[in-house]
Design a protein around this motif. Structure first.
Motif, short mmCIF file in Angstrom:
data_model
loop_
_atom_site.label_atom_id
_atom_site.label_comp_id
_atom_site.label_asym_id
_atom_site.label_seq_id
_atom_site.Cartn_x
_atom_site.Cartn_y
_atom_site.Cartn_z
N MET A 174 81.00 34.66 63.80
CA MET A 174 80.08 33.85 62.75
C MET A 174 79.02 34.77 62.21
N SER A 219 79.63 27.51 58.09
CA SER A 219 78.81 27.81 59.34
C SER A 219 78.61 27.00 60.45
N MET A 229 82.07 27.48 62.48
CA MET A 229 82.21 28.44 63.16
C MET A 229 81.21 28.82 64.41
#
Length: 301
Positions: A85, A292, A295
């Motif tokens: 990530m 985001s 992940m």
């Protein structure tokens, strides 16, 4: 040059035993040469960050949206449990800052190289461990023990470095697209105390003034052969910093007098233009934060 060599060495040790030697050497030296190509002599240094922010195409985006998006993504990046990530986020934000913001990759890397040195030195401290016996991927004798690179230390260093790179990319995305007065205006609307904002303005301003003063004094001393020997260099350095301290007090007094002559009443204000939140900007910020978050959640499993 130092940043390039340090980058190549750290990357080589980070992935030692994970990649084949030819591929690892190619990868390490390629990134080292990339930082070397970004090095150039410049006189504007730190102050050019604000100049680049005003020239960026992303400067037209609503500053509150950029600040909020950067803070949320930075927190998610730090919370990630794998390197995937943060590295993907770093690539996306670098592409947005350079591609959409139209910031030169040369300028971006030249600004990125200074904090990168501190990250790489910290990574070295995580990589090398003092152990009583051999057993690492690389062992160096050290006073009866061994400095070794262990697989567990590699994994921890990769995660810490990936998180730090992701956090840096968030801060560079914000600082290279949003001028400081707009960031401070957002903080003021978020009810941050005025004294904190005023201190931030003055510190930010005096970083530029002191750096410019130091550069001029250093150039003047160098032109007079003030650094021609070790003894003379130490003496010149001491005199330079003493003069810099006295100049800083004198400029601070002159700045306060100028503020009072302009009816300063304990609060600094800047004129900022209103920038509406466009649908495309809000959708991109929402997509970035949502991606985001997903992940980061997947990294826990």
């Amino acid at each position: 040059m130092f940043t390039s060599i340090l980058t190549a060495l750290v990357l080589y040790w980070l992935f030692l035993g994970q990649l084949s030697t030819p591929l690892l050497l190619l990868f390490s030296f390629s990134l080292g040469l990339l930082f070397l190509s970004a090095h150039r002599h410049t006189h504007d240094s730190i102050s050019s960050v604000d100049v680049l922010a005003r020239r960026s195409a992303l400067c037209r985006v609503n500053p509150a949206l950029k600040v909020g998006c950067s803070i949320l993504v930075l927190m998610l990046c730090i919370a990630a449990q794998t390197t995937h990530m943060p590295l993907i986020l770093t690539a996306v934000l670098c592409a947005v800052t350079i591609g959409i913001g139209r910031i030169s990759w040369h300028d971006y890397l030249s600004k990125f190289s200074l904090p990168a040195v501190f990250l790489l030195l910290s990574t070295l401290a995580l990589l090398w461990n003092l152990v009583p016996e051999r057993g690492g991927l690389l062992d160096l004798p050290c006073f009866g023990s061994y400095l070794s690179i262990l697989p567990a230390a590699q994994a921890a260093a990769r995660l810490v470095l990936a998180r730090a790179l992701g956090a840096m990319s968030c801060l560079f995305f914000l600082s290279l697209s949003t001028p400081m007065p707009e960031i401070l205006a957002v903080l003021r609307r978020a009810h941050v105390p005025s004294v904190v904002i005023d201190l931030a303005v003055l510190i930010y301003r005096y970083i530029f003034l002191l750096f410019e003063t130091y550069h001029q004094m250093h150039s003047a001393a160098q032109s007079r052969l003030g650094f021609s020997g070790l003894r003379r260099s130490l003496r010149t350095t001491g005199q330079l910093y003493a003069l810099l301290l006295s100049n800083s007090f004198r400029k601070a007094s002159a700045c306060f007098d100028a503020m009072e002559s302009r009816c300063y009443e304990g609060e600094l204000r800047f004129l900022t233009r209103p920038k509406p939140v466009l649908l495309c900007h809000a959708l991109f910020a929402g997509l970035l934060v949502t991606g985001s978050a997903l992940m980061t959640l997947l990294s826990f499993f």
